[in-house]
Enzyme design. Structure first.
Site, short mmCIF file in Angstrom:
data_model
loop_
_atom_site.label_atom_id
_atom_site.label_comp_id
_atom_site.label_asym_id
_atom_site.label_seq_id
_atom_site.Cartn_x
_atom_site.Cartn_y
_atom_site.Cartn_z
N PRO A 1 0.79 -1.24 0.00
CG PRO A 1 -0.17 -1.13 2.13
CD PRO A 1 0.58 -2.04 1.23
CE1 TYR B 1 1.39 8.78 -2.52
CE2 TYR B 1 0.02 10.67 -3.12
CZ TYR B 1 0.35 9.64 -2.25
OH TYR B 1 -0.38 9.47 -1.09
P1 RFL Z 1 -11.60 -6.57 -3.39
O1 RFL Z 1 -11.89 -5.24 -2.78
O2 RFL Z 1 -10.80 -7.56 -2.64
O3 RFL Z 1 -13.01 -7.21 -3.77
C1 RFL Z 1 -13.13 -8.56 -4.18
C2 RFL Z 1 -14.55 -9.05 -3.86
O4 RFL Z 1 -14.71 -10.39 -4.33
C3 RFL Z 1 -15.36 -11.16 -3.32
N1 RFL Z 1 -15.02 -12.59 -3.53
C4 RFL Z 1 -15.85 -13.47 -4.11
N2 RFL Z 1 -17.08 -13.35 -4.60
C5 RFL Z 1 -17.65 -14.47 -5.13
N3 RFL Z 1 -17.04 -15.68 -5.16
C6 RFL Z 1 -15.82 -15.84 -4.66
N4 RFL Z 1 -15.23 -17.05 -4.70
C7 RFL Z 1 -15.16 -14.72 -4.12
N5 RFL Z 1 -13.94 -14.52 -3.56
C8 RFL Z 1 -13.88 -13.23 -3.21
C9 RFL Z 1 -14.85 -10.57 -2.02
O5 RFL Z 1 -15.71 -10.85 -0.94
C10 RFL Z 1 -14.81 -9.08 -2.37
O6 RFL Z 1 -16.05 -8.44 -2.10
O7 RFL Z 1 -10.87 -6.40 -4.80
P2 RFL Z 1 -11.00 -5.22 -5.93
O8 RFL Z 1 -12.44 -4.92 -6.23
O9 RFL Z 1 -10.10 -5.65 -7.01
O10 RFL Z 1 -10.43 -3.91 -5.22
C11 RFL Z 1 -9.06 -3.79 -4.87
C12 RFL Z 1 -8.88 -2.91 -3.64
O11 RFL Z 1 -9.77 -3.35 -2.64
C13 RFL Z 1 -7.44 -2.92 -3.11
O12 RFL Z 1 -6.52 -2.91 -4.18
C14 RFL Z 1 -7.13 -1.69 -2.21
O13 RFL Z 1 -7.87 -1.73 -1.03
C15 RFL Z 1 -5.63 -1.65 -1.85
N6 RFL Z 1 -5.27 -0.55 -0.94
C16 RFL Z 1 -5.11 0.74 -1.40
N7 RFL Z 1 -5.32 1.05 -2.70
C17 RFL Z 1 -5.22 2.34 -3.13
O14 RFL Z 1 -5.41 2.58 -4.34
N8 RFL Z 1 -4.93 3.39 -2.29
C18 RFL Z 1 -4.72 3.18 -0.97
O15 RFL Z 1 -4.52 4.15 -0.24
C19 RFL Z 1 -4.76 1.82 -0.48
N9 RFL Z 1 -4.56 1.56 0.81
C20 RFL Z 1 -5.08 -0.82 0.42
C21 RFL Z 1 -4.71 0.28 1.28
C22 RFL Z 1 -5.22 -2.10 0.95
C23 RFL Z 1 -5.00 -2.32 2.29
N10 RFL Z 1 -5.17 -3.65 2.78
C24 RFL Z 1 -6.16 -3.99 3.72
C25 RFL Z 1 -4.48 -4.71 2.09
C26 RFL Z 1 -4.49 0.08 2.62
C27 RFL Z 1 -4.61 -1.24 3.13
C28 RFL Z 1 -4.30 -1.42 4.60
C1 PHB Z 2 -4.92 5.23 3.65
O1 PHB Z 2 -5.47 4.17 3.98
O2 PHB Z 2 -5.37 6.34 3.97
C2 PHB Z 2 -3.68 5.17 2.84
C3 PHB Z 2 -3.06 3.96 2.63
C4 PHB Z 2 -1.88 3.91 1.89
C5 PHB Z 2 -1.34 5.09 1.38
C6 PHB Z 2 -1.98 6.30 1.58
C7 PHB Z 2 -3.16 6.35 2.32
O3 PHB Z 2 -0.17 5.06 0.68
#
Ligand code: RFL
Ligand code: PHB
Length: 393
Positions: A296, A388
């Protein structure tokens, strides 16, 4: 067995699946979303917080940016705290006016779910035993169960938007797919708290005690992260221990300004770089986290999911409206070119700002010199800023 039929079957209702559904709906293309979790679970997951301008534009095109316009916070810069001193990266000045928007993934998801409800679009939540079939043939289909009933969904295409642990990528024969992976020896411990952010802009912190990030969801909600060993458990981190450690990684000014409070959410996310090649297998397309994961640090995961969907929606619209397969044929290559650039940037930011236990003193000095160079050089800052805010599609 109940038989269903649609043009595009979408597996997963994260941001990728929901956004694709909305864009197809606007273009008059039928689709059904199949999601394994409940609607409440999907709407309450706390994840990303930063949107690139291209993602904001796509949400506008999808007609779901009313709240984003009202509540999103435009940010023209970020701070990098290194060796106890802060450096501002003026994103706008370095990229001819571009900016990013602070708006939680939770809010993006809720906006898309509300738009779906208003348009009466079909989603099967809490679907079990979801399976994708015959995507290498003319007539693919999906089977699943819901509330004890079996369904068979016939479709033209399947969009695998089911995240890293989903069924779509796992259904591709091993000899047709190649994966690339790097796992990091640490995770991010994240805390969401009902307190005003320590600063108006995000602060990325490189310190001898490890990385930290001061982020926010609004002017009254803060999101903070600490680099922790991947073996740590959330229960070992009381709120008090979290705030104390964060203070130890900050400079004096930020330490004095920090408002602490009870955590609303606390979790540890492992860090991983991962890419699948290709991203299309006949009539099955992978998009978002189903195809790639970034650490992230560069705030790229959600934004990459959005750019995949920009390519996929226009490819499918071109197919149905103009009978052209060009977008479909080029989908994988176009996505992967952009994906690898974001993978490189996220890996680089992670490498530069985190403390690696295994690095030698020499490696550590070289890394510090690289960061000093970037922060003192217009060319270095420009490289950081243009990645960024997001590279063009
Ligand atoms: P998701 O959000 O994981 O959604 C996938 C969906 O598929 C479902 N699923 C199923 N459904 C039917 N049958 C199955 N067999 C299935 N298996 C799974 C799941 O329940 C879910 O609803 O993927 P998607 O849509 O590709 O979205 C991706 C984003 O969620 C992810 O890349 C971001 O959250 C990553 N991320 C960040 N991205 C940014 O662009 N900016 C950020 O600041 C940022 N910060 C972060 C993040 C991810 C984090 N974590 C928790 C890893 C910060 C964190 C802490
Ligand atoms: C956020 O969750 O706010 C977040 C996560 C990763 C970043 C920036 C913001 O790099």
């Amino acid at each position: 067995m109940e038989n269903l039929k649609t043009q595009v079957a979408i597996i997963g209702s994260g941001p990728a699946g929901l956004l694709l559904g909305q864009l197809l709906y606007k273009a008059g293309i039928s689709h059904i979303i199949i999601e394994q979790r409940s609607a409440d679970y999907v709407a309450s997951r706390i994840r990303a917080g930063i949107l690139e301008q291209v993602s904001v534009d796509l949400l506008n095109q999808a007609g779901v940016d009313e709240n984003l316009k009202k509540f999103g916070l435009p940010h023209e810069g970020i701070e990098i705290l290194s060796n106890g001193s802060k450096h501002r990266v003026d994103l706008s000045a370095l990229t001819q006016g571009k900016q990013v928007t602070v708006y939680g993934q939770t809010e993006v998801t809720k906006d898309l779910m509300q738009a779906r409800e208003a348009a009466d679009l079909c989603t099967y939540y809490e679907a079990q035993d979801v399976q994708v079939h015959d995507f290498d043939q003319q007539q693919p289909y999906v089977t699943f169960q819901q509330n004890g009933q079996s369904f068979r969904l016939a479709c033209d295409f399947i969009a695998g938007c089911d995240g890293y642990h989903g069924v779509c990528r796992a259904s591709v024969p091993q000899d047709k797919i190649k994966t690339f992976e790097k796992v990091y020896p640490f995770g991010w411990l994240g805390v969401l708290a009902d307190v005003p952010p320590v600063s108006d802009e995000l602060i990325y912190v490189q310190s001898e005690r490890g990385f930290a990030l001061c982020s926010m969801r609004s002017k009254t909600h803060s999101r903070y992260y600490l680099q922790v060993p991947v073996t740590d458990h959330v229960e070992e981190w009381s709120d008090e221990r979290f705030w104390d450690e964060l203070k130890n990684r900050l400079d004096e000014e930020s330490r004095n300004n920090l408002v602490t409070g009870t955590s609303i959410e606390k979790s540890i996310a492992p860090l991983r770089s991962f890419v699948t090649e290709p991203m299309r297998f006949g009539k099955l397309f992978l998009a978002g986290d189903a195809a790639h994961i970034v650490p992230p640090t560069g705030a790229k995961g959600l934004n990459l999911a959005a750019s995949d969907i920009a390519y996929l929606s226009s490819a499918l619209i071109d197919f149905y409206q103009n009978n052209s397969t060009q977008g479909i044929d080029e989908y994988s290559e176009k996505c992967l070119t952009r994906v690898w650039k974001a993978e490189r940037f996220s890996w680089w930011m992670t490498h530069l700002l985190h403390r690696f236990e295994t690095e030698s003193e020499f490696d550590h000095k070289i890394k510090q010199a690289e960061l000093n160079y970037i922060l003192d050089s217009h060319a270095g800052l420009t490289t950081l800023a243009e990645n960024y805010v997001g590279l063009p599609y």
